[in-house]
Design a protein around this motif. Structure first.
Motif, short mmCIF file in Angstrom:
data_model
loop_
_atom_site.label_atom_id
_atom_site.label_comp_id
_atom_site.label_asym_id
_atom_site.label_seq_id
_atom_site.Cartn_x
_atom_site.Cartn_y
_atom_site.Cartn_z
N UNK A 12 17.55 62.52 54.34
CA UNK A 12 16.16 62.90 54.06
C UNK A 12 15.36 63.03 55.34
N UNK A 13 16.03 63.03 56.48
CA UNK A 13 15.35 63.18 57.75
C UNK A 13 16.22 63.90 58.77
N UNK A 14 15.57 64.72 59.57
CA UNK A 14 16.26 65.50 60.59
C UNK A 14 15.38 65.52 61.83
N UNK A 15 15.96 65.21 62.98
CA UNK A 15 15.22 65.25 64.26
C UNK A 15 16.08 65.93 65.31
N UNK A 16 16.16 67.26 65.26
CA UNK A 16 17.11 67.99 66.10
C UNK A 16 16.89 67.84 67.60
N UNK B 191 11.57 75.83 63.17
CA UNK B 191 10.51 75.64 62.19
C UNK B 191 9.62 74.48 62.61
N UNK B 192 8.36 74.46 62.16
CA UNK B 192 7.48 73.35 62.53
C UNK B 192 7.85 72.06 61.79
N UNK B 193 7.39 70.95 62.34
CA UNK B 193 7.56 69.66 61.70
C UNK B 193 6.96 69.71 60.30
N UNK B 194 7.65 69.11 59.34
CA UNK B 194 7.14 69.08 57.98
C UNK B 194 8.22 68.79 56.97
N UNK B 195 7.85 68.82 55.70
CA UNK B 195 8.78 68.57 54.61
C UNK B 195 9.30 69.91 54.09
N UNK B 196 10.61 69.98 53.90
CA UNK B 196 11.27 71.16 53.38
C UNK B 196 12.11 70.74 52.18
N UNK C 227 12.68 65.76 55.56
CA UNK C 227 11.60 65.82 56.53
C UNK C 227 12.17 66.25 57.88
N UNK C 228 11.62 67.31 58.43
CA UNK C 228 12.03 67.85 59.72
C UNK C 228 11.03 67.39 60.78
N UNK C 229 11.51 66.66 61.78
CA UNK C 229 10.63 66.16 62.85
C UNK C 229 11.04 66.84 64.15
N UNK C 230 10.30 67.88 64.51
CA UNK C 230 10.55 68.59 65.76
C UNK C 230 9.84 67.86 66.89
N UNK C 231 10.48 67.77 68.03
CA UNK C 231 9.86 67.13 69.19
C UNK C 231 8.73 68.02 69.70
N UNK C 232 7.59 67.40 70.00
CA UNK C 232 6.44 68.14 70.53
C UNK C 232 6.75 68.64 71.93
N UNK C 233 6.31 69.84 72.23
CA UNK C 233 6.54 70.42 73.56
C UNK C 233 5.45 70.01 74.52
#
Length: 99
Positions: free
Chosen positions: A8-12, A66-71, A93-99
């Motif tokens: 239920x979580x992804x932080x690529x 894709x932006x951080x958020x729920x998919x 929930x996709x948690x992309x690292x902020x640039x």
């Protein structure tokens, strides 16, 4: 394999090697995956793959991050899975690292 669950979580881009992709190898081995679809919160299809194992890392079909958020996902199986049946659906929930 019997105790594995769909993440239920992804932080690529967070911790390399941990939760980088939606890893469904246990389902591919157990029941076979015909198709995975990922939708945004508005219900728009943003990613689709047949014979999926672990390719989705938070990108759209054209490869853009894709932006951080729920998919939301829908997984169609090749044969009936003992836990999910012929289809599984849920959220991630996709948690992309902020640039």
């Amino acid at each position: 394999v019997g105790n594995c669950t769909i993440s239920q979580g992804l932080s690529p881009n967070g911790s390399p090697g941990f939760n980088d992709t939606l890893d469904l190898e246990f389902l591919a081995d157990r029941s076979g995956i015909e198709q995975v679809q990922i939708f945004n919160r508005l219900g728009r299809l943003i990613y689709e793959k047949t014979n999926y194992i672990n390719e989705w890392r938070g990108q759209s079909m054209d490869g853009n991050d894709l932006p951080t958020g729920t998919y939301f996902y829908v997984i169609d199986f090749a044969s009936e899975d003992p836990l999910y049946g012929m289809q599984a659906s849920g959220w991630i929930y996709l948690n992309q690292e902020a640039n």
